[in-house]
Design a protein around this motif. Structure first.
Motif, PDB file in Angstrom:
ATOM      1  N   SER A 150     -10.944   1.852   5.443  1.00 54.58           N
ATOM      2  CA  SER A 150     -11.181   0.865   4.325  1.00 54.58           C
ATOM      3  C   SER A 150      -9.644   0.029   4.060  1.00 54.58           C
ATOM      4  CB  SER A 150     -11.557   1.559   3.207  1.00 54.58           C
ATOM      5  OG  SER A 150     -10.752   2.363   2.483  1.00 54.58           O
ATOM      6  N   LEU A 151      -8.745   1.013   4.174  1.00 52.79           N
ATOM      7  CA  LEU A 151      -7.559   0.390   3.864  1.00 52.79           C
ATOM      8  C   LEU A 151      -7.157  -0.901   5.196  1.00 52.79           C
ATOM      9  CD1 LEU A 151      -5.224   3.254   2.869  1.00 52.79           C
ATOM     10  CD2 LEU A 151      -6.360   1.776   1.445  1.00 52.79           C
ATOM     11  N   LEU A 152      -7.475  -0.558   6.175  1.00 53.57           N
ATOM     12  CA  LEU A 152      -7.381  -1.410   7.231  1.00 53.57           C
ATOM     13  C   LEU A 152      -8.019  -2.740   7.089  1.00 53.57           C
ATOM     14  CD1 LEU A 152      -6.145  -1.853  10.418  1.00 53.57           C
ATOM     15  CD2 LEU A 152      -8.242  -0.963  10.995  1.00 53.57           C
ATOM     16  N   SER A 153      -9.280  -2.667   6.460  1.00 51.39           N
ATOM     17  CA  SER A 153      -9.849  -3.845   5.899  1.00 51.39           C
ATOM     18  C   SER A 153      -9.090  -4.584   4.881  1.00 51.39           C
ATOM     19  CB  SER A 153     -11.198  -3.710   5.591  1.00 51.39           C
ATOM     20  OG  SER A 153     -12.256  -2.982   6.539  1.00 51.39           O
ATOM     21  N   ARG A 154      -8.507  -3.932   4.219  1.00 53.31           N
ATOM     22  CA  ARG A 154      -7.609  -4.467   2.983  1.00 53.31           C
ATOM     23  C   ARG A 154      -6.683  -5.244   3.461  1.00 53.31           C
ATOM     24  NH1 ARG A 154      -5.062  -7.244   0.938  1.00 53.31           N
ATOM     25  NH2 ARG A 154      -4.466  -7.412  -1.582  1.00 53.31           N
ATOM     26  N   ALA A 155      -5.726  -4.504   4.364  1.00 53.56           N
ATOM     27  CA  ALA A 155      -4.541  -5.062   5.125  1.00 53.56           C
ATOM     28  C   ALA A 155      -4.958  -6.397   5.777  1.00 53.56           C
ATOM     29  CB  ALA A 155      -4.257  -4.028   5.864  1.00 53.56           C
ATOM     30  N   VAL A 183      -1.711  -2.431  -4.303  1.00 55.60           N
ATOM     31  CA  VAL A 183      -3.008  -2.658  -4.247  1.00 55.60           C
ATOM     32  C   VAL A 183      -3.878  -1.773  -3.678  1.00 55.60           C
ATOM     33  CG1 VAL A 183      -2.186  -5.307  -3.865  1.00 55.60           C
ATOM     34  CG2 VAL A 183      -2.633  -3.752  -1.915  1.00 55.60           C
ATOM     35  N   ALA A 184      -3.192  -0.795  -3.064  1.00 58.74           N
ATOM     36  CA  ALA A 184      -4.118   0.402  -2.679  1.00 58.74           C
ATOM     37  C   ALA A 184      -3.210   1.517  -2.519  1.00 58.74           C
ATOM     38  CB  ALA A 184      -4.746   0.199  -1.250  1.00 58.74           C
ATOM     39  N   ILE A 195       0.883  -1.331   0.127  1.00 64.16           N
ATOM     40  CA  ILE A 195      -0.067  -0.084   0.062  1.00 64.16           C
ATOM     41  C   ILE A 195       0.856   1.149   0.037  1.00 64.16           C
ATOM     42  CG2 ILE A 195      -1.655   1.430   1.333  1.00 64.16           C
ATOM     43  CD1 ILE A 195      -2.618  -1.289   2.446  1.00 64.16           C
ATOM     44  N   ALA A 196       0.754   2.004  -0.788  1.00 65.92           N
ATOM     45  CA  ALA A 196       1.709   3.320  -1.141  1.00 65.92           C
ATOM     46  C   ALA A 196       0.685   4.599  -1.252  1.00 65.92           C
ATOM     47  CB  ALA A 196       2.372   3.220  -2.082  1.00 65.92           C
ATOM     48  N   GLN A 214      -6.057  -8.886   5.069  1.00 64.83           N
ATOM     49  CA  GLN A 214      -5.854 -10.133   4.199  1.00 64.83           C
ATOM     50  C   GLN A 214      -4.476 -10.775   4.539  1.00 64.83           C
ATOM     51  OE1 GLN A 214      -7.017  -9.660   0.157  1.00 64.83           O
ATOM     52  NE2 GLN A 214      -8.612  -8.217   0.755  1.00 64.83           N
ATOM     53  N   LYS A 215      -3.647  -9.853   5.218  1.00 69.56           N
ATOM     54  CA  LYS A 215      -2.317 -10.445   5.569  1.00 69.56           C
ATOM     55  C   LYS A 215      -1.339 -10.730   4.354  1.00 69.56           C
ATOM     56  CE  LYS A 215      -3.828 -10.288   9.781  1.00 69.56           C
ATOM     57  NZ  LYS A 215      -3.038  -9.071  10.756  1.00 69.56           N
ATOM     58  N   ASP A 216      -1.664  -9.957   3.304  1.00 68.58           N
ATOM     59  CA  ASP A 216      -0.571 -10.293   2.248  1.00 68.58           C
ATOM     60  C   ASP A 216       0.024  -8.793   1.832  1.00 68.58           C
ATOM     61  OD1 ASP A 216      -2.749  -8.755   1.283  1.00 68.58           O
ATOM     62  OD2 ASP A 216      -3.180  -9.902  -0.557  1.00 68.58           O
ATOM     63  N   ILE A 217       0.262  -8.049   2.702  1.00 72.49           N
ATOM     64  CA  ILE A 217       0.823  -6.748   2.649  1.00 72.49           C
ATOM     65  C   ILE A 217       2.235  -6.580   3.037  1.00 72.49           C
ATOM     66  CG2 ILE A 217       0.817  -4.169   2.712  1.00 72.49           C
ATOM     67  CD1 ILE A 217      -1.584  -5.358   0.881  1.00 72.49           C
ATOM     68  N   LEU A 218       3.387  -6.320   2.090  1.00 72.27           N
ATOM     69  CA  LEU A 218       4.584  -6.281   2.735  1.00 72.27           C
ATOM     70  C   LEU A 218       4.751  -5.303   3.547  1.00 72.27           C
ATOM     71  CD1 LEU A 218       7.626  -7.266   2.226  1.00 72.27           C
ATOM     72  CD2 LEU A 218       7.805  -5.656   0.343  1.00 72.27           C
ATOM     73  N   ALA A 219       4.463  -4.104   3.111  1.00 69.40           N
ATOM     74  CA  ALA A 219       4.622  -2.758   3.780  1.00 69.40           C
ATOM     75  C   ALA A 219       3.939  -1.675   3.361  1.00 69.40           C
ATOM     76  CB  ALA A 219       6.165  -2.380   3.762  1.00 69.40           C
ATOM     77  N   VAL A 220       3.656  -0.498   3.991  1.00 70.00           N
ATOM     78  CA  VAL A 220       3.034   0.614   3.556  1.00 70.00           C
ATOM     79  C   VAL A 220       4.362   1.586   3.334  1.00 70.00           C
ATOM     80  CG1 VAL A 220       1.733   2.475   4.431  1.00 70.00           C
ATOM     81  CG2 VAL A 220       1.208   0.138   5.447  1.00 70.00           C
ATOM     82  N   ILE A 221       4.191   2.218   1.980  1.00 70.77           N
ATOM     83  CA  ILE A 221       5.159   2.826   1.609  1.00 70.77           C
ATOM     84  C   ILE A 221       4.917   4.421   1.317  1.00 70.77           C
ATOM     85  CG2 ILE A 221       6.687   3.065  -0.582  1.00 70.77           C
ATOM     86  CD1 ILE A 221       7.104   0.417   0.780  1.00 70.77           C
ATOM     87  N   VAL A 222       5.769   5.256   1.711  1.00 66.93           N
ATOM     88  CA  VAL A 222       5.526   6.535   1.535  1.00 66.93           C
ATOM     89  C   VAL A 222       7.079   7.059   0.720  1.00 66.93           C
ATOM     90  CG1 VAL A 222       4.068   7.055   3.341  1.00 66.93           C
ATOM     91  CG2 VAL A 222       6.412   7.094   3.931  1.00 66.93           C
ATOM     92  N   ALA A 223       6.858   8.132   0.163  1.00 67.22           N
ATOM     93  CA  ALA A 223       8.119   8.968  -0.140  1.00 67.22           C
ATOM     94  C   ALA A 223       8.479   9.834   0.824  1.00 67.22           C
ATOM     95  CB  ALA A 223       7.763   9.681  -1.646  1.00 67.22           C
ATOM     96  N   SER A 224       9.806  10.131   0.574  1.00 71.07           N
ATOM     97  CA  SER A 224      10.668  11.251   1.217  1.00 71.07           C
ATOM     98  C   SER A 224      10.202  12.458   1.636  1.00 71.07           C
ATOM     99  CB  SER A 224      12.230  11.315   0.745  1.00 71.07           C
ATOM    100  OG  SER A 224      12.269  11.586  -0.488  1.00 71.07           O
ATOM    101  N   TYR A 225       9.204  13.033   0.801  1.00 65.80           N
ATOM    102  CA  TYR A 225       8.365  14.379   0.882  1.00 65.80           C
ATOM    103  C   TYR A 225       7.123  14.249   1.469  1.00 65.80           C
ATOM    104  CZ  TYR A 225       6.291  13.707  -3.483  1.00 65.80           C
ATOM    105  OH  TYR A 225       5.437  12.920  -4.574  1.00 65.80           O
ATOM    106  N   GLN A 226       6.289  13.057   1.451  1.00 67.79           N
ATOM    107  CA  GLN A 226       5.207  12.623   1.910  1.00 67.79           C
ATOM    108  C   GLN A 226       4.754  12.862   3.527  1.00 67.79           C
ATOM    109  OE1 GLN A 226       4.635   9.308  -0.468  1.00 67.79           O
ATOM    110  NE2 GLN A 226       4.167  10.484  -2.262  1.00 67.79           N
ATOM    111  N   ASP A 227       3.609  13.142   3.903  1.00 68.91           N
ATOM    112  CA  ASP A 227       3.093  13.049   5.198  1.00 68.91           C
ATOM    113  C   ASP A 227       3.191  11.611   5.818  1.00 68.91           C
ATOM    114  OD1 ASP A 227       1.768  13.375   7.649  1.00 68.91           O
ATOM    115  OD2 ASP A 227       0.805  14.986   7.187  1.00 68.91           O
ATOM    116  N   GLU A 228       3.840  11.271   6.983  1.00 63.92           N
ATOM    117  CA  GLU A 228       3.622  10.014   7.268  1.00 63.92           C
ATOM    118  C   GLU A 228       2.434   9.574   8.179  1.00 63.92           C
ATOM    119  OE1 GLU A 228       7.897   8.467   8.494  1.00 63.92           O
ATOM    120  OE2 GLU A 228       7.993  10.431   8.665  1.00 63.92           O
TER     121      GLU A 228
END
Length: 316
Positions: A250-255, A232-233, A214-215, A257-271
């Motif tokens: 809604s993303l929590l419901s998707r997560a 995927v989202a 999820i990114a 499913q236990k198939d998500i490697l990580a949540v990805i953010v870029a170096s300038y984005q709000d975490e």
């Protein structure tokens, strides 16, 4: 006592001596300045990845980056310092695909530099050189901050970036033909090293193929496409909009499913949204460098790729 004749002779001798001195001095000055006769290319890069690419292709050029990897390239203020730098530019290099549509035209207008207003002259868009992903036939406001010309963040596809490098080198030669041989030599060196690195990166990233993430936004669309990672989202409900509580739920419901490697953010984005989701779903939150300078380990294009793949591989 000198006669008039002697006086005239001495005057003539003095003139000849001074004349010879002036000629000699002029010759010496011309020789001394000959090495400085060629003015280096002034390059204005809209993003740090293109400043880094320009440095590879024109090591002696004067290169200025309008943004850093810690800034959102969609949103830049047309500051006086940027206007002054664009006024001096021989070449402006940008991602294109309307990434800079909110600020580049203002800089072009205020700088009054006719050389960089057209791609026929000193304006270069990387996205114009390749086939972009996610082109749209039409867009409207309801879709959010989308790009009809395709995703502009193309610098994380090494093959597309090599195509851009070839086109940018040709543009430099067009603008500065006296240095064309040097640009071609630098391109050949970069291409050789870059093409050697691609299979190494692909081998290092083999275990990432098929992984799901999820990114935030589609900032790493080309990286994921190249390595076979599936986003995927999106943390944004619509491109350009901050995560809402309902969307995160809604993303929590998707997560779950236990198939998500990580949540990805870029170096300038709000975490904040990513951290909330990561905590609730027990997922790692990974900040990837969006460009050169995004972290201490990403100081050029090669180390940017090295570090991004290393960080993805390090997710547990």
């Amino acid at each position: 006592m000198f006669s008039l004749f002697n006086t005239l002779c001495l005057w003539g001798l003095t003139v000849r001596i001074n004349s010879n001195f002036v000629k000699a001095a002029a010759a010496a000055l011309s020789f001394a300045c000959s090495g400085f006769a060629h003015a280096e290319l002034n390059v204005f890069a809209c993003e740090p990845e293109y400043a880094a690419l320009a440095k590879e292709l024109a090591p002696n050029a004067n290169i200025y980056s309008a943004t850093t990897a810690l800034q959102d390239p969609h949103q830049v203020q047309a500051r006086p310092s940027l206007i002054a730098k664009m006024r001096q530019a021989d070449l402006v290099v940008c991602a294109g695909a309307d990434l800079e549509i909110g600020w580049l035209p203002m800089l072009q207008m205020k700088s009054a530099n006719a050389k960089v207003r057209s791609t026929d002259q000193g304006l270069f868009f990387a996205a114009d050189q390749i086939d972009t992903l996610d082109k749209l036939a039409s867009v409207d406001r309801s879709m959010g901050d989308v790009h009809a010309k395709g995703n502009p963040h193309i610098h994380f596809d090494p093959n597309r970036l090599l195509t851009v490098a070839n086109a940018l080198s040709a543009k430099m030669s067009q603008l500065d033909p006296s240095e064309a041989a040097n640009y071609q030599k630098a391109l050949a060196d970069f291409s050789s090293r870059w093409q050697a690195a691609i299979p190494r990166w692909e081998e290092q990233a083999k275990a990432l193929k098929g992984k799901k993430v999820i990114a935030y936004h589609t900032s790493f669309r080309y990286l994921f496409n190249w390595l076979g990672i599936e986003q995927v989202a999106d943390l944004e409900p619509k491109p350009g909009l901050a995560p809402t509580s309902g969307h995160l739920a809604s993303l929590l419901s998707r997560a779950e499913q236990k198939d998500i490697l990580a949540v990805i953010v870029a170096s300038y984005q709000d975490e904040r949204g990513a951290n909330w989701l990561g905590e609730k779903a027990n997922l790692p939150v990974l900040m990837l460098p969006m460009s050169v300078g995004g972290n201490d380990a990403s100081q050029d294009l090669f180390s940017l790729y090295d570090n991004a793949i290393s960080l993805l591989n390090g997710v547990k």
